[in-house]
Design a protein around this motif. Structure first.
Motif, PDB file in Angstrom:
ATOM      1  N   GLU A 179      13.721  29.434 -10.979  1.00 15.89           N
ATOM      2  CA  GLU A 179      12.708  30.353 -11.475  1.00 15.89           C
ATOM      3  C   GLU A 179      11.391  30.129 -10.737  1.00 15.89           C
ATOM      4  O   GLU A 179      11.182  29.096 -10.115  1.00 15.89           O
ATOM      5  CB  GLU A 179      12.481  30.123 -12.979  1.00 15.89           C
ATOM      6  CG  GLU A 179      13.725  30.258 -13.829  1.00 15.89           C
ATOM      7  CD  GLU A 179      13.474  29.830 -15.253  1.00 15.89           C
ATOM      8  OE1 GLU A 179      13.544  30.701 -16.148  1.00 15.89           O
ATOM      9  OE2 GLU A 179      13.211  28.641 -15.487  1.00 15.89           O
ATOM     10  N   HIS A 217       5.548  29.356 -20.381  1.00 18.22           N
ATOM     11  CA  HIS A 217       5.169  29.953 -19.107  1.00 18.22           C
ATOM     12  C   HIS A 217       3.647  29.928 -18.960  1.00 18.22           C
ATOM     13  O   HIS A 217       2.903  29.824 -19.919  1.00 18.22           O
ATOM     14  CB  HIS A 217       5.784  31.344 -18.906  1.00 18.22           C
ATOM     15  CG  HIS A 217       5.007  32.500 -19.443  1.00 18.22           C
ATOM     16  ND1 HIS A 217       5.180  32.976 -20.708  1.00 18.22           N
ATOM     17  CD2 HIS A 217       4.083  33.294 -18.850  1.00 18.22           C
ATOM     18  CE1 HIS A 217       4.383  34.017 -20.901  1.00 18.22           C
ATOM     19  NE2 HIS A 217       3.705  34.234 -19.789  1.00 18.22           N
ATOM     20  N   LYS A 237       6.947  29.427 -14.615  1.00 16.42           N
ATOM     21  CA  LYS A 237       7.235  28.318 -15.516  1.00 16.42           C
ATOM     22  C   LYS A 237       6.454  27.072 -15.092  1.00 16.42           C
ATOM     23  O   LYS A 237       6.239  26.836 -13.895  1.00 16.42           O
ATOM     24  CB  LYS A 237       8.728  28.006 -15.502  1.00 16.42           C
ATOM     25  CG  LYS A 237       9.623  29.144 -15.949  1.00 16.42           C
ATOM     26  CD  LYS A 237       9.539  29.369 -17.438  1.00 16.42           C
ATOM     27  CE  LYS A 237      10.586  30.389 -17.885  1.00 16.42           C
ATOM     28  NZ  LYS A 237      10.587  30.577 -19.347  1.00 16.42           N
ATOM     29  N   LYS A 293       9.591  33.606  -6.910  1.00 13.46           N
ATOM     30  CA  LYS A 293      10.617  34.590  -6.614  1.00 13.46           C
ATOM     31  C   LYS A 293       9.946  35.817  -5.999  1.00 13.46           C
ATOM     32  O   LYS A 293       8.762  36.069  -6.230  1.00 13.46           O
ATOM     33  CB  LYS A 293      11.382  34.964  -7.880  1.00 13.46           C
ATOM     34  CG  LYS A 293      11.997  33.779  -8.619  1.00 13.46           C
ATOM     35  CD  LYS A 293      12.919  32.947  -7.742  1.00 13.46           C
ATOM     36  CE  LYS A 293      14.225  33.664  -7.438  1.00 13.46           C
ATOM     37  NZ  LYS A 293      15.152  32.796  -6.652  1.00 13.46           N
TER      38      LYS A 293
END
Length: 234
Positions: free
Chosen positions: A123, A147, A208, A170
């Motif tokens: 992530e 988060h 995260k 990402k």
């Protein structure tokens, strides 16, 4: 995967150590600079391209890379207004791409296990460390529901945790942040941190917290930091 390493700052708080060198070329020992340590560690992973932003003494850094890492695929992105802007402007000069991104500041000193944790994450994430005291001048993070809601040097609430500018992003998260960076720069908001642009969109960019719990990851901003990290590395 691509790596972006920010190296456009002047490093004035290191005094004479940065008179003839960019900050990241300050020596950690006889054989290693901040920059060479980072590249040596990151080159253990599947990184296709190292995108290096430059500013102050950019030719010195470029020559250093060519001489010491001839087999690494570097792309240099120069910020010609490095002395008038923060690194948000350097990021705005980087072309778009569609791969995972490792993003870090060029003055970060870290260990292999730190890189492993962040690069192997599935992530988008950023480094935090709940074992450290809250720093006065460095980044802190606010975390909600696992988060990141806010990153800044000015956050001192009870839930603040120590945070370092070492990210894995990402493609969709990097692109959303990059788009807002471009909005900031178009509006001449170039003296702020890139995280200011991120903080506006943390409702849709889910990053995260990656808790290092004592693993080495620290910025070298001044001579005290340099002395501390040299002692750790011994």
């Amino acid at each position: 995967m691509n790596a972006i390493i920010l190296n456009s700052g002047m490093g004035t708080r290191l005094g004479e150590l940065t008179q003839n060198n960019p900050k990241s070329l300050v020596k950690l020992n006889e054989n290693e600079t901040i920059f060479s340590r980072a590249i040596s560690i990151l080159s253990n992973f599947d990184i296709e391209e190292f995108i290096i932003t430059t500013g102050y003494l950019n030719e010195v850094l470029i020559n250093y890379c060519e001489e010491n890492f001839p087999n690494i695929n570097f792309t240099f992105v120069h910020n010609p207004v490095y002395d008038k802007t923060n690194y948000i402007k350097s990021l705005d000069f980087i072309d778009d791409f569609e791969d995972d991104v490792i993003l870090l500041h060029g003055d970060l000193v870290f260990e292999l296990r730190t890189a492993e944790k962040i690069i192997n994450s599935d992530e988008s994430c950023v480094v935090v460390d709940t074992t450290l005291e809250i720093p006065k001048d460095d980044f802190k993070a606010k975390i909600e529901n696992n988060h990141i809601k806010y990153i800044g040097v000015d956050y001192f609430e009870d839930d603040a945790v120590s945070c370092q500018p070492f990210y894995k992003l990402k493609p969709k998260d990097w692109q959303a942040w990059k788009d807002n960076i471009h909005v900031f720069c178009n509006n001449n908001k170039t003296s702020v941190y890139a995280e200011n642009a991120l903080n506006e969109i943390t409702d849709k960019v889910i990053i995260k917290p990656l808790d290092l719990k004592g693993l080495l990851c620290m910025e070298v901003d001044n001579k005290d930091d340099l002395a501390k990290v040299k002692e750790i590395l011994k």
